[in-house]
Design an enzyme around this catalytic site. Structure first.
Site, PDB file in Angstrom:
ATOM      1  N   SER A 121       0.837  -1.199   0.000  1.00  0.00           N
ATOM      2  CA  SER A 121       0.000   0.000   0.000  1.00  0.00           C
ATOM      3  C   SER A 121       0.872   1.249   0.000  1.00  0.00           C
ATOM      4  O   SER A 121       2.085   1.181   0.181  1.00  0.00           O
ATOM      5  CB  SER A 121      -0.883   0.015   1.243  1.00  0.00           C
ATOM      6  OG  SER A 121      -0.075   0.311   2.373  1.00  0.00           O
ATOM      7  N   LYS A 122       0.216   2.377  -0.174  1.00  0.00           N
ATOM      8  CA  LYS A 122       0.923   3.643  -0.196  1.00  0.00           C
ATOM      9  C   LYS A 122       1.657   3.857   1.138  1.00  0.00           C
ATOM     10  O   LYS A 122       2.764   4.376   1.167  1.00  0.00           O
ATOM     11  CB  LYS A 122      -0.077   4.765  -0.453  1.00  0.00           C
ATOM     12  CG  LYS A 122       0.474   6.112  -0.134  1.00  0.00           C
ATOM     13  CD  LYS A 122      -0.089   7.180  -0.978  1.00  0.00           C
ATOM     14  CE  LYS A 122       0.491   8.529  -0.640  1.00  0.00           C
ATOM     15  NZ  LYS A 122       1.320   8.647   0.543  1.00  0.00           N
ATOM     16  N   ARG A 123       0.992   3.412   2.215  1.00  0.00           N
ATOM     17  CA  ARG A 123       1.601   3.595   3.541  1.00  0.00           C
ATOM     18  C   ARG A 123       2.937   2.853   3.668  1.00  0.00           C
ATOM     19  O   ARG A 123       3.867   3.330   4.295  1.00  0.00           O
ATOM     20  CB  ARG A 123       0.633   3.129   4.629  1.00  0.00           C
ATOM     21  CG  ARG A 123       0.331   4.250   5.605  1.00  0.00           C
ATOM     22  CD  ARG A 123      -0.635   3.860   6.683  1.00  0.00           C
ATOM     23  NE  ARG A 123      -1.931   3.480   6.157  1.00  0.00           N
ATOM     24  CZ  ARG A 123      -2.627   2.436   6.580  1.00  0.00           C
ATOM     25  NH1 ARG A 123      -2.142   1.657   7.528  1.00  0.00           N
ATOM     26  NH2 ARG A 123      -3.812   2.184   6.073  1.00  0.00           N
ATOM     27  N   ASP A 149       5.495   5.064   2.165  1.00  0.00           N
ATOM     28  CA  ASP A 149       5.861   6.173   3.056  1.00  0.00           C
ATOM     29  C   ASP A 149       6.783   5.678   4.164  1.00  0.00           C
ATOM     30  O   ASP A 149       7.784   6.309   4.488  1.00  0.00           O
ATOM     31  CB  ASP A 149       4.603   6.802   3.684  1.00  0.00           C
ATOM     32  CG  ASP A 149       3.755   7.512   2.626  1.00  0.00           C
ATOM     33  OD1 ASP A 149       4.304   7.799   1.546  1.00  0.00           O
ATOM     34  OD2 ASP A 149       2.556   7.744   2.871  1.00  0.00           O
TER      35      ASP A 149
END
Ligand code: GLU
Length: 513
Positions: free
Chosen positions: A264-266, A269
């Site tokens: 996921s994008k998380r 990050d």
């Protein structure tokens, strides 16, 4: 084998930026089309107005363009099967759903959200899950349970209604061959009477997707695994319309670097790696997420990494140009289980691509990066720097971390530990001798410098370690790096000597501490 009629599509919903998994789906579709001499379409599935995000469609197009995935037909590219934006195709869906209503494969449902909620709660009370289907629809408010007059009355009173698909009364096995997974069998009993047309008159994903795949003569639906549960419904819809269904291929998920769960994008990050192809600015928050492009990836390296994330050629090869990939690609070599993403492997691909290019071909990119940093370099200088540094970096921009390439090191730039270990009392004398020797070298070129340097050491009975490492320290401040003979040639005699002199002085200050 060239089969003329292969037509595949990438069908993103403009609900946000394209995730790298979406780019992989586009890539596999593209490669499959190319491998079969077919067509690759871009269709925008924007029927869900509530999830529409401004700029997302443009983002998809630009990101694919940056990657080098060319679109044969679709929004902007055009073609004979348009429009390619679903919001412009409502008449197709109306016509199709009328057919289903007439043939008894679809029906109108008037249940209000509150009524549905009550039924859901009742089921919960019995520890069941409410599903609108053959078992329950008789007890709901729809054109099957009500008589014709009641339906008429509701329509006349402008009651809101949706149109639902009518799943079979008797459960049956829906069997189909997935090009990647083989035979898939799912009972129709697990599929509810899905909404085909919403209260606002717009189609849902399922209806629009099937109608368009048929109308656009799509031969193979290649999409993410998350759509596998929808496949039986789609197959039932094709049957209800009396259409042949396309072939299906559901791609494996891309997993987190740990292998646990979907990337996921998380994760990006947290792990410091991009998950989007290019930079995305969230229109609501204004937050900017950098993409692979901004992180310094060469688009071909990014695509090659995605290619290997769920596919392999059956041998050890890992590096494929887009053309080579199109030749080698087959769906039966796509893996069934999730493919684990590795940020290190992604970097590795970029290194391979950087190193396979000639310094001359990268010079312009490098000059541009330099000028963004306020450095003015010409193409001869750029090529020399690239020759020295390409082997040592994963990304072009990392070269700028070696500040000494562009300016002489100062006091704080010297690697103090190396100075302590390698700069001896007699070292300044060796450096003074080197300076004399540098004055006599002609031409001042790497090969000549190297051979004179070696002869000089022999004559003075000195070892490499006693002289070369201190020279490196004086010129760069560092204990490691490219060949100092190449670097001296790059600097030229004058600058080499002035750096040597200033280096000796700065180091003397350090030593005096
Ligand atoms: N619009 C769907 C998506 O956003 C397309 C799924 C499909 O390819 O059928 O992924």
């Amino acid at each position: 084998m060239i089969s003329k009629n292969v037509r595949v599509r990438f069908a993103p919903s403009p609900t946000g930026p394209l995730h790298m998994g979406g780019v992989r789906t586009a890539l596999y579709n593209y490669l499959f089309a190319k491998s079969k001499g077919g067509k690759f379409l871009l269709r925008i599935e924007d029927t869900d107005q509530t999830r529409y995000v401004e700029g997302a469609e443009e983002y998809v197009r630009e990101a694919l363009e940056w990657c080098g995935i060319e679109i044969d037909e679709g929004v902007v590219a055009g073609g004979d099967f348009g429009p390619y934006r679903q919001s412009e195709r409502n008449s197709f869906y109306r016509e199709a759903v009328e057919k289903l209503l007439e043939s008894g494969h679809a029906y109108m449902a008037f249940d209000t959200p509150e009524e549905l909620d009550i039924m859901r709660k009742e089921a919960e009370g019995k520890k069941e899950v409410f599903q609108y289907d053959a078992k329950t629809r008789g007890g709901c408010k729809n054109s099957l349970s009500l008589n014709a007059d009641e339906v008429e009355e509701l329509i006349e009173s402008e009651a809101q209604y949706i149109i639902r698909f009518m799943t079979p009364d008797e459960a049956e096995d829906i069997v189909f061959t997935d090009e990647i997974r083989g035979e898939v069998c799912i009972s129709s009993a697990v599929v509810d009477d899905k909404v085909l047309v919403k209260a606002d008159g717009l189609p849902t994903y399922h209806l629009a997707n099937v109608v368009d795949d048929h109308a656009m003569e799509i031969s193979h639906v290649i999409r993410g695994e998350e759509w596998l549960p929808s496949a039986p419904l789609h197959i039932m819809l094709y049957r209800a319309f009396g259409w042949d269904s396309p072939k299906f291929a559901h791609l494996p998920l891309i997993l987190k670097p740990t292998g646990n769960g979907k990337l996921s994008k998380r994760d990006g990050d947290a792990g410091g790696f991009p998950v989007f192809p290019t930079e995305w600015e969230d229109p609501e928050t204004g937050k900017i997420s950098i993409g692979y492009r901004e992180a310094g990836y060469i688009p071909q390296a990014f695509l090659n990494m995605l290619l290997m994330l769920g596919w392999n050629p059956g041998d050890e090869r890992e590096i494929f140009s887009l053309e080579e990939a199109a030749q080698a690609f087959t769906l039966d070599r796509v893996v069934k289980s999730g493919a684990r993403f590795s940020p290190d492997k992604a970097k590795w691909f970029n290194e391979q691509y950087l190193r396979s290019q000639s310094p001359a071909s990268l010079a312009n990119d490098f000059i541009e990066l330099a000028s963004e940093r306020g450095l003015n370099i010409n193409s001869t200088e750029a090529i020399s720097i690239l020759k020295m540094m390409l082997e040592r970096v994963s990304f072009l921009h990392e070269i700028f971390e070696a500040k000494w390439l562009f300016e002489a090191p100062k006091y704080n730039d010297f690697n103090a530990k190396m100075v302590r270990k390698k700069w001896k009392a007699e070292t300044p004398l060796y450096m003074a001798d080197l300076k004399e020797m540098f004055l006599s070298i002609s031409p001042f070129e790497a090969e000549e410098i190297e051979s004179k340097f070696k002869a000089h050491l022999e004559e003075k009975e000195l070892g490499f370690g006693q002289v070369l490492l201190p020279l490196r320290l004086a010129l760069t401040g560092e204990g490691g790096g490219p060949s100092m003979f190449d670097f001296a040639e790059y600097l030229g005699r004058e600058k080499t000597i002035s750096r040597l002199e200033s280096g000796v002085l700065e180091i003397a200050k350090l030593k005096a501490e």
